[in-house]
Every structure is written in structure tokens, then in C-alpha cells.
Design a protein around this motif. Structure first.
Motif, PDB file in Angstrom:
ATOM      1  N   LYS A   1      12.941  17.898  -0.167  1.00 34.18           N
ATOM      2  CA  LYS A   1      11.642  17.321   0.183  1.00 34.18           C
ATOM      3  C   LYS A   1      10.695  17.373  -1.012  1.00 34.18           C
ATOM      4  CE  LYS A   1      11.138  19.850   3.981  1.00 34.18           C
ATOM      5  NZ  LYS A   1      10.525  20.394   5.230  1.00 34.18           N
ATOM      6  N   GLU A   2      10.645  18.512  -1.667  1.00 37.06           N
ATOM      7  CA  GLU A   2       9.755  18.668  -2.823  1.00 37.06           C
ATOM      8  C   GLU A   2      10.164  17.745  -3.967  1.00 37.06           C
ATOM      9  OE1 GLU A   2       9.900  22.802  -3.723  1.00 37.06           O
ATOM     10  OE2 GLU A   2       8.669  23.393  -1.978  1.00 37.06           O
ATOM     11  N   TYR A   3      11.479  17.586  -4.155  1.00 39.79           N
ATOM     12  CA  TYR A   3      11.973  16.734  -5.234  1.00 39.79           C
ATOM     13  C   TYR A   3      11.546  15.285  -5.035  1.00 39.79           C
ATOM     14  CZ  TYR A   3      15.128  14.163  -8.259  1.00 39.79           C
ATOM     15  OH  TYR A   3      15.635  13.305  -9.204  1.00 39.79           O
ATOM     16  N   TRP A   4      11.760  14.736  -3.822  1.00 42.00           N
ATOM     17  CA  TRP A   4      11.451  13.329  -3.599  1.00 42.00           C
ATOM     18  C   TRP A   4       9.956  13.069  -3.503  1.00 42.00           C
ATOM     19  CZ3 TRP A   4      14.608  10.083  -5.290  1.00 42.00           C
ATOM     20  CH2 TRP A   4      15.982  10.335  -5.246  1.00 42.00           C
ATOM     21  N   LYS A   5       9.203  14.039  -3.036  1.00 40.60           N
ATOM     22  CA  LYS A   5       7.747  13.896  -3.050  1.00 40.60           C
ATOM     23  C   LYS A   5       7.248  13.853  -4.498  1.00 40.60           C
ATOM     24  CE  LYS A   5       3.490  16.069  -1.347  1.00 40.60           C
ATOM     25  NZ  LYS A   5       2.927  17.196  -0.558  1.00 40.60           N
ATOM     26  N   LYS A   6       7.781  14.731  -5.323  1.00 41.82           N
ATOM     27  CA  LYS A   6       7.410  14.757  -6.743  1.00 41.82           C
ATOM     28  C   LYS A   6       7.802  13.452  -7.425  1.00 41.82           C
ATOM     29  CE  LYS A   6       8.220  17.587 -10.908  1.00 41.82           C
ATOM     30  NZ  LYS A   6       9.121  16.723 -11.710  1.00 41.82           N
ATOM     31  N   MET A   7       8.978  12.924  -7.111  1.00 42.15           N
ATOM     32  CA  MET A   7       9.422  11.665  -7.695  1.00 42.15           C
ATOM     33  C   MET A   7       8.489  10.525  -7.324  1.00 42.15           C
ATOM     34  SD  MET A   7      11.953  11.781  -9.726  1.00 42.15           S
ATOM     35  CE  MET A   7      12.145   9.992  -9.711  1.00 42.15           C
ATOM     36  N   ALA A   8       8.063  10.478  -6.068  1.00 43.32           N
ATOM     37  CA  ALA A   8       7.160   9.420  -5.635  1.00 43.32           C
ATOM     38  C   ALA A   8       5.824   9.503  -6.365  1.00 43.32           C
ATOM     39  CB  ALA A   8       6.952   9.499  -4.129  1.00 43.32           C
ATOM     40  N   ILE A   9       5.302  10.709  -6.501  1.00 47.40           N
ATOM     41  CA  ILE A   9       4.018  10.888  -7.182  1.00 47.40           C
ATOM     42  C   ILE A   9       4.136  10.511  -8.658  1.00 47.40           C
ATOM     43  CG2 ILE A   9       2.373  12.646  -7.937  1.00 47.40           C
ATOM     44  CD1 ILE A   9       2.846  14.022  -5.194  1.00 47.40           C
ATOM     45  N   GLU A  10       5.215  10.941  -9.304  1.00 48.01           N
ATOM     46  CA  GLU A  10       5.404  10.621 -10.725  1.00 48.01           C
ATOM     47  C   GLU A  10       5.571   9.124 -10.960  1.00 48.01           C
ATOM     48  OE1 GLU A  10       8.727  12.908 -12.033  1.00 48.01           O
ATOM     49  OE2 GLU A  10       7.580  14.775 -12.234  1.00 48.01           O
ATOM     50  N   ASN A  11       6.061   8.426  -9.955  1.00 47.10           N
ATOM     51  CA  ASN A  11       6.295   6.985 -10.081  1.00 47.10           C
ATOM     52  C   ASN A  11       5.253   6.164  -9.330  1.00 47.10           C
ATOM     53  OD1 ASN A  11       9.117   6.387 -11.469  1.00 47.10           O
ATOM     54  ND2 ASN A  11       9.312   8.275 -10.286  1.00 47.10           N
ATOM     55  N   ARG A  12       4.071   6.725  -9.157  1.00 50.20           N
ATOM     56  CA  ARG A  12       3.003   6.039  -8.422  1.00 50.20           C
ATOM     57  C   ARG A  12       2.689   4.671  -9.031  1.00 50.20           C
ATOM     58  NH1 ARG A  12      -3.287   8.071  -8.013  1.00 50.20           N
ATOM     59  NH2 ARG A  12      -3.909   6.843  -6.170  1.00 50.20           N
ATOM     60  N   ASP A  13       2.585   4.596 -10.329  1.00 56.07           N
ATOM     61  CA  ASP A  13       2.265   3.316 -10.985  1.00 56.07           C
ATOM     62  C   ASP A  13       3.395   2.308 -10.795  1.00 56.07           C
ATOM     63  OD1 ASP A  13      -0.137   4.371 -11.776  1.00 56.07           O
ATOM     64  OD2 ASP A  13       0.530   4.838 -13.824  1.00 56.07           O
TER      65      ASP A  13
ATOM     66  N   ASN B   1       0.835  -1.213   0.000  1.00 57.04           N
ATOM     67  CA  ASN B   1       0.000   0.000   0.000  1.00 57.04           C
ATOM     68  C   ASN B   1       0.863   1.253   0.000  1.00 57.04           C
ATOM     69  OD1 ASN B   1      -2.478   1.281  -0.127  1.00 57.04           O
ATOM     70  ND2 ASN B   1      -2.843   1.208   2.073  1.00 57.04           N
ATOM     71  N   LYS B   2       1.732   1.350  -1.005  1.00 50.00           N
ATOM     72  CA  LYS B   2       2.712   2.439  -1.083  1.00 50.00           C
ATOM     73  C   LYS B   2       2.234   3.618  -1.934  1.00 50.00           C
ATOM     74  CE  LYS B   2       6.029  -0.255  -2.547  1.00 50.00           C
ATOM     75  NZ  LYS B   2       7.371  -0.762  -2.929  1.00 50.00           N
ATOM     76  N   ASP B   3       0.954   3.865  -1.919  1.00 49.50           N
ATOM     77  CA  ASP B   3       0.397   4.978  -2.680  1.00 49.50           C
ATOM     78  C   ASP B   3       0.872   6.304  -2.077  1.00 49.50           C
ATOM     79  OD1 ASP B   3      -1.092   6.876  -4.002  1.00 49.50           O
ATOM     80  OD2 ASP B   3      -3.014   5.846  -3.754  1.00 49.50           O
ATOM     81  N   PRO B   4       1.660   7.075  -2.812  1.00 50.49           N
ATOM     82  CA  PRO B   4       2.197   8.329  -2.253  1.00 50.49           C
ATOM     83  C   PRO B   4       1.131   9.379  -1.972  1.00 50.49           C
ATOM     84  CG  PRO B   4       2.737   8.136  -4.575  1.00 50.49           C
ATOM     85  CD  PRO B   4       2.167   6.810  -4.166  1.00 50.49           C
ATOM     86  N   PHE B   5      -0.111   9.167  -2.471  1.00 49.23           N
ATOM     87  CA  PHE B   5      -1.176  10.118  -2.198  1.00 49.23           C
ATOM     88  C   PHE B   5      -1.887   9.850  -0.870  1.00 49.23           C
ATOM     89  CE2 PHE B   5      -1.015  10.809  -6.860  1.00 49.23           C
ATOM     90  CZ  PHE B   5      -0.878  12.194  -6.846  1.00 49.23           C
TER      91      PHE B   5
END
Length: 299
Positions: free
Chosen positions: A271-283, A98-102
Motif C-alpha cells: 500500500k505504501e509503495y503504490w501510494k508513494k508511486m502515485a504521488i511521485e508521478n502526480r505530474d 481529476n486523478k490527483d493522488p492528493f
């Protein structure tokens, strides 16, 4: 010359960057890796993975290479580390499922910045990671969510990073602001699983673990960490009452965030960079959850 940590962030998982002549020399000297040996070892482990019905695993070349390099091309040790890696992912769904970054609880951890790989490598081309496990409220937030975000960002930062696979990791664990509640969350079984992940599961070489800003009363918790460490990891463990500039003087100023006495960027940018990376790689993260040891019913 300092290397950029983001060298291959957007490569496909089945693409492997060729080593430079300097990297080949290092790999041969320190990791027992040669062109011929690499091809044979990757092929052997891929066959083993494909024949193993108990394990759902990636079989791309770089994924396999990460384990081989972490084990200095000892094939049996690499297989054992792979089994441990997949078993832990199966045993600890609270860390790996359940690693959904959202998810709101994970968004909070990304906003806190509990796990921050730096943008540049150090002058030994090691990946440098700042871990801040004491930022969350231990009476309202779960240690499992802290660790889940750590696993997410570590996977994203290392999945195709060649330099890190060769030279390993320099870890900074900042204990600034630690409270009694944080210690209560680090039960012996959690510590044991963490240390097992570091030394028995992760497909990367941990070159140095540096606990900084450590109050005296935290020594009791760190003594439990040591109980589960092997001799090699204990030799690479350093504990300091001071901050990073006094504790990790070997790190170049130009790779550190400004809040840590450096000149590269701010913690907010990281922080913003890694949060963005997680969201972009959600799938990718959702798909990654299937790679684990399988139960009898799942085969």
C-alpha cells in the motif's frame, strides 16, 4: 527464477527495453511478433494515430507495442482496442479525470489498498494483481473513486513493464467482507463498463481472473459480469469460496504478501509503495488525462 515486477518502473516512456532471446522466442510463438514485423506494425499504427484528428494519443513505441501484443499483432484489432481505450477515457471522466493522488477521497483508497500489483512476477512471468473492491464503506465512499485508483495504479504498473506486456496479467479479486451496499454500487452499467475495459480497452492480456472468498449471495452479481464477457474471458474466469492459497495454488508462495500466506512482504508495504508511486508521478498522471477521444469542440 522469479522476475521482479519493478523492473522498469522509472524508465522514460519513450525507452523500450530490448527483449531477451527467450522473450523473443515467446513473442514470436504466441504473439506473432518478429523484429521486422514489430517495426512495420509500430510505424503503421503511429502513422494512423498521427492522421487521426479524433484521438489524442501517446505515440511512443512501447505504448503502441502494448496494444499490438494484447492483440497478437493483428493491426486492425489493435486499432479497434485503441479506439475503445480512448473512447472510454472520454466517456467515463469519473474514472479517468481529476486523478490527483492528493485528493482526500483518493488518499483513502490508497490507504485501504484496493489495487495492489505484487512486487514480483509469477513463475510464468505474469504480472499478479490483488484487487480488493470490498474494503471501502459503500454508504460513505464512491465506487468511482475505487475504480479511479485502480486505473491510476494499473497505468503506473504497466506503462513501461515489458514482461507484463508479453505474458499478461493474473488477477485476484478478493471478495472478503463484501456487503449488500457493495453489490448496490455495482449497477449493470458499471459492470458492463468494467468488463469492456478488461476485454475491449486495456492494452494487456488478461490470462486469469480469480474471484476468491466469494459468498454464495454474490453469485448473482458475478452472473451479470459473465453476461458481458466474451467466450475467451469466461474460460479464464474462476470463482472460489476459499482464500488465495486454496484457490490459486499455481502462484509461488515467495511472491505473495504475508497476509495471503506468502513470504514476500506485507500488504502495508505494498500500500505504501503504490501510494508513494502515485504521488511521485502526480505530474505524469495530470498530463495523462489529455489522452482520450476528442469532442468536436476540442479538436
Amino acid at each position: 527464477m522469479l522476475a521482479d515486477m519493478t523492473e522498469s518502473r522509472y524508465e522514460d516512456d519513450d525507452v523500450v527495453r530490448q527483449l531477451t532471446s527467450e522473450e523473443k522466442e515467446y513473442a514470436a510463438k504466441y504473439l506473432n511478433e518478429t523484429d521486422e514485423g514489430r517495426a512495420n506494425a509500430v510505424a503503421e499504427i503511429r502513422r494512423w494515430l498521427l492522421e487521426n484528428d479524433n484521438m489524442c494519443s501517446r505515440t511512443d513505441e512501447f505504448f503502441i507495442l502494448r496494444f499490438l501484443r494484447a492483440c497478437k499483432f493483428d493491426i486492425e484489432k489493435a486499432k479497434a482496442k485503441m479506439r475503445n481505450y480512448h473512447q472510454q477515457r472520454s466517456d467515463l471522466p469519473e474514472w479517468f479525470a481529476n486523478k490527483d493522488p492528493f485528493l482526500p477521497e483518493l488518499q483513502q483508497m490508497f490507504d485501504l489498498g484496493v489495487f495492489l500489483p505484487l512486487r514480483k512476477l509469477d513463475n510464468q512471468e505474469r504480472m499478479v494483481i490483488i484487487v480488493r473492491p470490498t474494503l471501502h464503506d459503500p454508504y460513505k465512499q464512491q465506487i468511482s473513486d475505487v475504480l479511479k485508483v485502480c486505473m491510476i495504479v494499473f497505468d503506473l504498473s504497466s506503462r513501461s513493464h515489458v514482461s507484463g506486456s508479453l505474458r499478461g496479467v493474473f488477477a485476484i479479486i478478493d471478495m472478503q467482507g463484501v456487503r449488500f451496499g457493495h453489490a448496490l454500487q455495482l449497477r449493470p452499467n458499471v459492470i458492463k463498463s468494467l468488463v469492456h475495459s478488461w476485454q475491449g480497452c486495456c492494452p494487456i492480456r488478461i490470462q486469469s481472473i480469480n474471484f476468491i472468498n466469494v459468498p454464495i449471495y454474490v453469485d448473482v452479481v458475478l452472473s451479470i459480469f459473465k453476461q458481458f464477457m466474451n467466450a475467451k474471458l469466461k474460460q479464464r474466469l474462476y470463482i472460489s469460496r476459499q482464500g488465495v492459497r486454496n484457490s490459486c495454488r499455481e502462484l509461488p508462495t515467495e511472491i505473495l504478501p504475508t497476509e495471503y500466506g506468502g513470504t514476500d512482504c506485507s500488504l502495508q508495504e505494498l500500500k505504501e509503495y503504490w501510494k508513494k508511486m502515485a504521488i511521485e508521478n502526480r505530474d505524469w498522471l495530470a498530463n495523462d488525462e489529455k489522452y482520450k477521444m476528442l469532442s468536436e469542440s476540442a479538436k
